[in-house]
Design a protein around this motif. Sequence first.
Motif, PDB file in Angstrom:
ATOM      1  N   ARG A  82       0.847  -1.193   0.000  1.00 17.52           N
ATOM      2  CA  ARG A  82       0.000   0.000   0.000  1.00 17.52           C
ATOM      3  C   ARG A  82       0.885   1.247   0.000  1.00 17.52           C
ATOM      4  O   ARG A  82       1.866   1.320   0.740  1.00 17.52           O
ATOM      5  CB  ARG A  82      -0.899   0.037   1.252  1.00 17.52           C
ATOM      6  N   ILE A  83       0.512   2.225  -0.826  1.00 17.19           N
ATOM      7  CA  ILE A  83       1.163   3.536  -0.824  1.00 17.19           C
ATOM      8  C   ILE A  83       0.107   4.575  -0.473  1.00 17.19           C
ATOM      9  O   ILE A  83      -0.969   4.608  -1.081  1.00 17.19           O
ATOM     10  CB  ILE A  83       1.788   3.871  -2.197  1.00 17.19           C
ATOM     11  N   VAL A  84       0.415   5.404   0.517  1.00 12.58           N
ATOM     12  CA  VAL A  84      -0.498   6.464   0.935  1.00 12.58           C
ATOM     13  C   VAL A  84       0.239   7.794   0.842  1.00 12.58           C
ATOM     14  O   VAL A  84       1.295   7.981   1.462  1.00 12.58           O
ATOM     15  CB  VAL A  84      -0.986   6.261   2.383  1.00 12.58           C
ATOM     16  N   ASN A  85      -0.295   8.715   0.057  1.00 11.61           N
ATOM     17  CA  ASN A  85       0.276  10.050  -0.059  1.00 11.61           C
ATOM     18  C   ASN A  85      -0.551  11.011   0.802  1.00 11.61           C
ATOM     19  O   ASN A  85      -1.765  11.136   0.608  1.00 11.61           O
ATOM     20  CB  ASN A  85       0.270  10.510  -1.521  1.00 11.61           C
ATOM     21  N   VAL A  86       0.104  11.639   1.761  1.00 11.69           N
ATOM     22  CA  VAL A  86      -0.601  12.550   2.671  1.00 11.69           C
ATOM     23  C   VAL A  86      -0.742  13.908   1.981  1.00 11.69           C
ATOM     24  O   VAL A  86       0.229  14.628   1.776  1.00 11.69           O
ATOM     25  CB  VAL A  86       0.130  12.674   4.014  1.00 11.69           C
ATOM     26  N   SER A  87      -1.962  14.229   1.641  1.00 11.16           N
ATOM     27  CA  SER A  87      -2.271  15.431   0.876  1.00 11.16           C
ATOM     28  C   SER A  87      -3.046  16.412   1.747  1.00 11.16           C
ATOM     29  O   SER A  87      -2.902  16.429   2.971  1.00 11.16           O
ATOM     30  CB  SER A  87      -3.058  15.030  -0.386  1.00 11.16           C
ATOM     31  N   SER A  88      -3.869  17.236   1.128  1.00 11.88           N
ATOM     32  CA  SER A  88      -4.678  18.223   1.844  1.00 11.88           C
ATOM     33  C   SER A  88      -5.856  18.620   0.969  1.00 11.88           C
ATOM     34  O   SER A  88      -5.728  18.705  -0.259  1.00 11.88           O
ATOM     35  CB  SER A  88      -3.850  19.476   2.143  1.00 11.88           C
ATOM     36  N   ASN A  89      -7.004  18.881   1.600  1.00 11.80           N
ATOM     37  CA  ASN A  89      -8.139  19.329   0.798  1.00 11.80           C
ATOM     38  C   ASN A  89      -7.932  20.744   0.258  1.00 11.80           C
ATOM     39  O   ASN A  89      -8.707  21.228  -0.559  1.00 11.80           O
ATOM     40  CB  ASN A  89      -9.458  19.199   1.548  1.00 11.80           C
ATOM     41  N   MET A  90      -6.844  21.407   0.694  1.00 11.39           N
ATOM     42  CA  MET A  90      -6.483  22.684   0.062  1.00 11.39           C
ATOM     43  C   MET A  90      -6.078  22.460  -1.396  1.00 11.39           C
ATOM     44  O   MET A  90      -6.080  23.399  -2.194  1.00 11.39           O
ATOM     45  CB  MET A  90      -5.345  23.360   0.827  1.00 11.39           C
ATOM     46  N   GLY A  91      -5.744  21.222  -1.739  1.00  7.76           N
ATOM     47  CA  GLY A  91      -5.410  20.901  -3.119  1.00  7.76           C
ATOM     48  C   GLY A  91      -6.614  20.581  -3.982  1.00  7.76           C
ATOM     49  O   GLY A  91      -6.472  20.360  -5.189  1.00  7.76           O
ATOM     50  N   SER A  92      -7.800  20.545  -3.372  1.00  4.57           N
ATOM     51  CA  SER A  92      -9.016  20.252  -4.131  1.00  4.57           C
ATOM     52  C   SER A  92      -9.455  21.468  -4.941  1.00  4.57           C
ATOM     53  O   SER A  92      -9.703  22.542  -4.390  1.00  4.57           O
ATOM     54  CB  SER A  92     -10.141  19.843  -3.178  1.00  4.57           C
ATOM     55  N   LEU A  93      -9.570  21.288  -6.250  1.00  4.15           N
ATOM     56  CA  LEU A  93     -10.014  22.382  -7.120  1.00  4.15           C
ATOM     57  C   LEU A  93     -11.498  22.667  -6.926  1.00  4.15           C
ATOM     58  O   LEU A  93     -11.976  23.748  -7.271  1.00  4.15           O
ATOM     59  CB  LEU A  93      -9.737  22.039  -8.586  1.00  4.15           C
ATOM     60  N   THR A  94     -12.220  21.690  -6.362  1.00  2.00           N
ATOM     61  CA  THR A  94     -13.646  21.866  -6.093  1.00  2.00           C
ATOM     62  C   THR A  94     -13.873  22.626  -4.793  1.00  2.00           C
ATOM     63  O   THR A  94     -14.623  23.600  -4.747  1.00  2.00           O
ATOM     64  CB  THR A  94     -14.354  20.502  -6.017  1.00  2.00           C
ATOM     65  N   LEU A  95     -13.203  22.191  -3.729  1.00  2.00           N
ATOM     66  CA  LEU A  95     -13.447  22.777  -2.406  1.00  2.00           C
ATOM     67  C   LEU A  95     -12.744  24.113  -2.208  1.00  2.00           C
ATOM     68  O   LEU A  95     -13.293  25.022  -1.589  1.00  2.00           O
ATOM     69  CB  LEU A  95     -12.991  21.795  -1.312  1.00  2.00           C
ATOM     70  N   GLN A  96     -11.497  24.202  -2.673  1.00  2.00           N
ATOM     71  CA  GLN A  96     -10.701  25.434  -2.531  1.00  2.00           C
ATOM     72  C   GLN A  96     -10.735  25.952  -1.089  1.00  2.00           C
ATOM     73  O   GLN A  96     -11.088  27.100  -0.829  1.00  2.00           O
ATOM     74  CB  GLN A  96     -11.173  26.500  -3.515  1.00  2.00           C
ATOM     75  N   THR A  97     -10.354  25.083  -0.160  1.00  2.00           N
ATOM     76  CA  THR A  97     -10.398  25.446   1.257  1.00  2.00           C
ATOM     77  C   THR A  97      -9.176  26.258   1.656  1.00  2.00           C
ATOM     78  O   THR A  97      -8.157  26.263   0.971  1.00  2.00           O
ATOM     79  CB  THR A  97     -10.453  24.181   2.128  1.00  2.00           C
ATOM     80  N   GLY A  98      -9.294  26.911   2.815  1.00  2.00           N
ATOM     81  CA  GLY A  98      -8.160  27.632   3.372  1.00  2.00           C
ATOM     82  C   GLY A  98      -7.878  28.934   2.650  1.00  2.00           C
ATOM     83  O   GLY A  98      -8.499  29.275   1.643  1.00  2.00           O
ATOM     84  N   PRO A  99      -6.895  29.681   3.148  1.00  2.00           N
ATOM     85  CA  PRO A  99      -6.503  30.939   2.508  1.00  2.00           C
ATOM     86  C   PRO A  99      -5.746  30.658   1.208  1.00  2.00           C
ATOM     87  O   PRO A  99      -5.251  29.543   1.005  1.00  2.00           O
ATOM     88  CB  PRO A  99      -5.577  31.579   3.547  1.00  2.00           C
ATOM     89  N   PRO A 100      -5.634  31.657   0.322  1.00  2.00           N
ATOM     90  CA  PRO A 100      -4.817  31.457  -0.875  1.00  2.00           C
ATOM     91  C   PRO A 100      -3.366  31.175  -0.494  1.00  2.00           C
ATOM     92  O   PRO A 100      -2.730  31.981   0.192  1.00  2.00           O
ATOM     93  CB  PRO A 100      -4.944  32.794  -1.616  1.00  2.00           C
TER      94      PRO A 100
END
Length: 238
Positions: A139-157
């Motif tokens: 198994r490979i798991v890449n720890v990402s962030s929903n700040m990378g979601s083009l749909t959600l666009q969470t967090g500050p710029p």
Amino acid sequence: MNEVKTALVTGANKGIGYAIARGLGTAGFRIALGARDDTRRNVAVAQLRAEGIDAFGVAVDVTSQDSVTAAVATIEREASRLDVLVNNAGIGGRTDNGAQDPTTLDLDVVRTVLETNVFGAIRVTNAALPLLTRSASARIVNVSSNMGSLTLQTGPPMAAYAPSKTMLNSITAQYARRLTETRIIVNACCPGYVATDFTGHNSTRSPDQGAAIAIKLATLPDDGPRGGFFDDNGPIPW
């Protein structure tokens, strides 16, 4: 009796990475604890061992090919194969003086962030693949962030950090497609906004809570999802 499985977690001397290592260790994995800083790595390994977890330290700077190559050689000597890889090492990048404002973006900051968050994950994954192919259920798991979601666009710029996670999600999908006929399952996760040094501990969400989704993806059954992006609540819109 089944052989003990080995998991490499990068950036694992503290925070979410340490919590992932501890959680997998508690679940019975032998932990290859990856970190750059020798002192912090040794302390973290000692803490895991004090809890009865089988762990050993792996010196790894994900921005250095030589370091990554040496790290994989260490794991091969210690364990002969690798069952889980968690690409957790990541940085936020400087934000002072508009460094991550898209209108004043410092391209050196972008390069620095990509070097760790994207190229580092690729570097480690490709170096570790020969050991992962020796596993019956890698198994490979890449720890990402929903700040990378083009749909959600969470967090500050944050025009270096957020796009680095968008690219990490995309490269995760590419690995999953390439490895679809193999026993290696690849996914990405978002641990959420967790109280760590990274966030200035400005959260009520604990590292253990943040680590849970990575641990779940690292221990998926053989018919588990491939190439997805998940948090505690399930798939995340891309």
